[in-house]
Structures are given as structure tokens and as C-alpha cells.
Design an enzyme around this catalytic site. Structure first.
Site, PDB file in Angstrom:
ATOM      1  N   CYS A  86      49.307  46.884  53.234  1.00 22.83           N
ATOM      2  CA  CYS A  86      48.127  46.030  53.076  1.00 22.83           C
ATOM      3  C   CYS A  86      48.078  45.339  51.719  1.00 22.83           C
ATOM      4  O   CYS A  86      47.200  44.497  51.480  1.00 22.83           O
ATOM      5  CB  CYS A  86      46.855  46.842  53.289  1.00 22.83           C
ATOM      6  SG  CYS A  86      46.750  47.572  54.944  1.00 22.83           S
ATOM      7  N   CYS A 209      33.663  49.974  58.702  1.00 24.82           N
ATOM      8  CA  CYS A 209      35.071  49.586  58.795  1.00 24.82           C
ATOM      9  C   CYS A 209      35.235  48.079  58.622  1.00 24.82           C
ATOM     10  O   CYS A 209      34.386  47.298  59.060  1.00 24.82           O
ATOM     11  CB  CYS A 209      35.638  49.975  60.158  1.00 24.82           C
ATOM     12  SG  CYS A 209      35.352  51.700  60.635  1.00 24.82           S
ATOM     13  N   SER A 210      36.339  47.666  58.003  1.00 22.03           N
ATOM     14  CA  SER A 210      36.624  46.239  57.899  1.00 22.03           C
ATOM     15  C   SER A 210      37.008  45.692  59.266  1.00 22.03           C
ATOM     16  O   SER A 210      37.488  46.425  60.137  1.00 22.03           O
ATOM     17  CB  SER A 210      37.747  45.975  56.891  1.00 22.03           C
ATOM     18  OG  SER A 210      38.944  46.614  57.305  1.00 22.03           O
ATOM     19  N   LYS A 335      34.899  43.977  54.153  1.00 19.96           N
ATOM     20  CA  LYS A 335      33.802  44.175  55.099  1.00 19.96           C
ATOM     21  C   LYS A 335      33.346  42.850  55.692  1.00 19.96           C
ATOM     22  O   LYS A 335      33.012  42.779  56.881  1.00 19.96           O
ATOM     23  CB  LYS A 335      32.621  44.858  54.407  1.00 19.96           C
ATOM     24  CG  LYS A 335      32.793  46.320  54.111  1.00 19.96           C
ATOM     25  CD  LYS A 335      32.936  47.175  55.376  1.00 19.96           C
ATOM     26  CE  LYS A 335      31.698  47.201  56.232  1.00 19.96           C
ATOM     27  NZ  LYS A 335      31.737  46.362  57.402  1.00 19.96           N
ATOM     28  N   HIS A 339      40.568  41.749  57.553  1.00 21.40           N
ATOM     29  CA  HIS A 339      41.754  42.118  56.774  1.00 21.40           C
ATOM     30  C   HIS A 339      43.047  41.598  57.390  1.00 21.40           C
ATOM     31  O   HIS A 339      43.823  42.360  57.971  1.00 21.40           O
ATOM     32  CB  HIS A 339      41.794  43.641  56.632  1.00 21.40           C
ATOM     33  CG  HIS A 339      42.916  44.170  55.819  1.00 21.40           C
ATOM     34  ND1 HIS A 339      43.543  43.445  54.809  1.00 21.40           N
ATOM     35  CD2 HIS A 339      43.564  45.380  55.865  1.00 21.40           C
ATOM     36  CE1 HIS A 339      44.499  44.178  54.275  1.00 21.40           C
ATOM     37  NE2 HIS A 339      44.541  45.343  54.895  1.00 21.40           N
TER      38      HIS A 339
END
Length: 394
Positions: A86, A209-210, A335, A339
Site C-alpha cells: 500500500c 474501514c477505508s 476514510k 484506497h
């Protein structure tokens, strides 16, 4: 361990960033073209021909440098594709910065892209090579959900206080994202909405969670002494650290899930290079990897913003809110953006770049001088970590 300043100071003179959202009508190449055009278009007189070398970060949206060379129709240019979980976007920036600092090139471009919305799979569809069978088989929400109960037990934090701190992270970041036209989720959420969201893993609900999104970003870098030839508001790379963990946290009994040791070391390197001795008071704003709400709480301590065991309290006291002494994730963070792996690290730097130039509009941090971008990948106990300190002054 040695982590020295680069031979030449490096500056970012232009950036571009697409909105992060469902780009059903765009390919990864389309998104790269959009980000690059915005980036290059902000520098009068500069064209792609003036850029000596390119880097493109992507986890799964392309192979080789042709991921970028094809959509940009680059001829006779070196283009390198990089990947580092990531932190892939950060890896693109890091390698581009080293290329300029070495003197090999005068002007380079770092890019990152990811298309995650074009499959039947909602999430990260990475295909990992065969391993030795000792890897922990869990989802990202499951792995990061362990941070919250571990933190509670280690520091004696009640379940209600921990839940309130996690909720505050989500509420804060969504409120910031509501001010950002590039964010995927542009609606503020209430604490009640966060806490009633469907559970995903452990204490984590959907709003802890994103999200999943598509996006791209780009940056042009030059040596610091050349920066004012291109813009009157360059942003200088003051320090940079990167660590790839050995995975020992998941292979031994010593890891307690209350810290990311890789982040601690990467931050130490970046702070040493930048001359930062008290990050809690010297950093004007920070973009951190809030893939899940407990991640941000733990990172406040790993980055030296809060004392160990006190971040949950600082979060609730509003220390990291917009308008506070040290606002965190002023653009809305993962958020609000989601992502797209290859683009996230550069998106963080884009926000730092925008803030340090005084161009962030309603979310502008007054008199921002030093900004921090922190990006990680992998899982607790076995991750890679990037930290950069950027400044408006050389």
C-alpha cells in the site's frame, strides 16, 4: 543505522491528482493521463519532453513502465514501474527523488494509479506468489481489528473510551473529506451512524474501514536550487524514511499489536534528516494511513504526536481536528478517499503540497510550514512504512 540526507536537496514543483471514486468510464491509462495533464499543465512552458525520467507505482493495474509510457505516448524515455504494497505511491516518489538527488536527471515525474472497481471483487484483488505456508491467512480488516483490543489491554482503556476514540477518527476524517471536491465520500457522518454501521471484523464496522476506489496522482521533482525557475511556491522534501519489515512480529511472541515498529524507524530517519526534534510541536499537519480507525490512533504515538497510551485521549480532546494545533488527515484521508493502492501515497503528498502552498481553501491550515506524509502497507507485525517531512522553506 545510517540514513543520510541526499546529495542534492529535492523540491516538488507541480502535482496533479484525480478525484478518487468509481471511475467506471476510465481505464488506468485514462486516470494517469488526467493526473499528468493537471501536473504538467500547472507549469507554463514545461512539456513531457522536458521530463528526463518517469516512475509509475501500481500494485495490479499494469506491468512494466509501459503502464505509463503507452497512455502518455512517451518516446525514448526511461519509465520504471514500482510496487511496495500500500506504500506503492510513496515508493514511486522516493525513487524519483533519489534520481534527481543523485544528479542523474534534472527533472523527473513520479506517478501512481490503481483501478479497483472493474472486477467482480470488491477490495484488493492481489495475487500473491506461493509462500512457505507460515503466512497468517486473514483479511486486512481482521488483522487491523486486533489493534483496538490490544491497545485497550495494554493501556487500561475502557471499551467505551476506545470505541469513542475510533468513532471520533471516522467522524473527523469524513468531516474533512466533506470539504474536499476530490474525495470519494463527501458527506459528514455522525457518531451514531459510525457506531451503528454493520460489523466487519472485531470492533470494526463499515465506517471504521477505508473504501474501495480508483484514482491517480503525479508529481514533478527537481533539485532544490532549480525549483524557483519553475514556480514561486515549491515544496521541499526535507526528510524521508522507508523501512520494509522482516515480518518477525507475526513470527514471534514479542509483538503486542500496539505499534508499527517499521513506522517508528521510518519516522526517526525522516525526522533526523529534517532536523525535527519535537514532531508534536514542529509539524503543522499530517497525512497518515488511516486504513482503519485504530490504525490512526496507534500512528499518533508511533509518529511522536502523542505519548504512549495517550493518543486515544488526545483524539477525543480534538488535538487532531481541523483548526487544532496538529490537524491530521485534513483532506479526509483514506476514510474519505478510499484506497487505490498505487495512488494513495502520492495523494497524501498532494495534500501536503496543497497545504504548504496555501491552496487548500476551506480546509487550509494557517501558516503551514512543515507537513508529514506517512504511508504503510502490509499488516500489523509485518509491514512496510514510508514517512516524509515536507516544508514550504528549504
Amino acid at each position: 543505522m545510517a540514513s543520510r540526507r541526499m546529495a542534492h536537496d529535492v523540491a516538488i514543483v507541480a502535482m496533479g491528482c484525480t478525484p478518487f471514486r468509481d471511475h467506471w468510464h476510465c481505464s488506468a491509462g485514462d486516470l494517469l493521463v488526467d493526473a499528468v495533464q493537471e501536473c504538467v499543465g500547472s507549469l507554463p512552458g514545461v512539456t513531457l519532453d522536458d521530463i528526463d525520467a518517469f516512475w509509475v507505482g501500481t500494485q495490479g493495474s499494469g506491468l512494466s513502465g509501459q503502464t505509463l509510457a503507452r497512455p502518455l505516448r512517451l518516446v525514448g524515455k526511461p519509465v520504471t514501474r514500482v510496487e511496495n504494497y500500500c506504500a506503492t505511491g510513496s515508493e514511486s516518489l522516493r525513487n524519483a527523488a533519489f534520481a534527481v538527488a543523485s544528479g542523474a536527471y534534472d527533472m523527473v515525474m513520479a506517478t501512481g494509479v490503481e483501478k479497483l472497481k472493474d472486477s467482480s471483487y470488491s477490495g484488493l484483488a492481489a495475487v500473491y506468489p506461493p509462500a512457505d505456508g507460515t503466512d497468517v491467512d486473514w483479511t486486512a480488516p481482521a488483522g487491523f481489528s486486533l489493534l483496538a483490543p490490544a491497545y485497550q489491554q495494554t493501556y487500561g482503556v475502557s471499551a467505551r473510551d476506545m470505541r469513542s476514540a475510533l468513532t471520533k477518527v471516522a467522524v473527523k476524517n469524513h468531516a474533512n473529506g466533506a470539504l474536499n471536491e476530490r474525495a470519494q465520500f463527501r458527506k459528514a457522518v455522525s457518531a451514531d451512524t459510525v457506531e451503528k454501521s454493520p460489523r466487519v471484523a472485531g470492533q470494526l464496522g463499515v465506517l471504521d474501514c477505508s473504501g474501495v476506489s480508483d484514482g491517480a496522482a503525479a508529481a514533478i521533482l527537481v533539485r532544490a536550487e532549480d525549483a524557483y525557475r519553475y514556480t514561486d511556491k515549491p515544496v521541499f522534501l526535507r526528510g524521508m524514511g522507508f523501512v520494509a519489515g522482516s515480518g518477525s512480529g507475526l513470527a514471534t511472541d514479542g509483538y503486542d499489536f500496539t505499534t508499527f515498529p517499521e513506522v517508528v524507524e521510518a519516522a526517526r530517519q525522516a525526522y533526523d534528516q529534517a532536523g525535527v526534534t519535537d514532531p508534536a510541536s514542529e509539524i503543522s499537519l499530517a497525512e497518515v494511513h488511516d486504513c482503519f480507525t485504530p490504525t490512526e490512533v496507534v500512528l499518533m504515538e508511533d509518529l511522536g504526536f502523542s505519548e504512549r497510551g495517550k493518543a486515544w485521549r488526545d483524539v477525543l480532546d480534538g488535538r487532531y481536528d481541523l483548526g487544532s494545533a496538529l490537524p491530521v488527515n485534513t483532506d479526509g484521508g483514506l476514510k474519505s478517499f478510499g484506497h487505490p493502492i498505487g495512488a494513495t501515497g502520492l495523494r497524501m503528498v498532494f495534500e501536503c503540497f496543497t497545504q504548504l502552498r496555501g491552496e487548500a481553501g476551506a480546509r487550509q491550515v494557517p501558516d503551514a510550514r512543515l507537513a508529514l506524509a506517512q504511508n504503510l502497507g502490509g499488516q500489523p507485525g509485518s509491514c512496510v512504512a514510508f514517512v516524509a517531512v515536507l516544508g514550504s522553506r528549504r
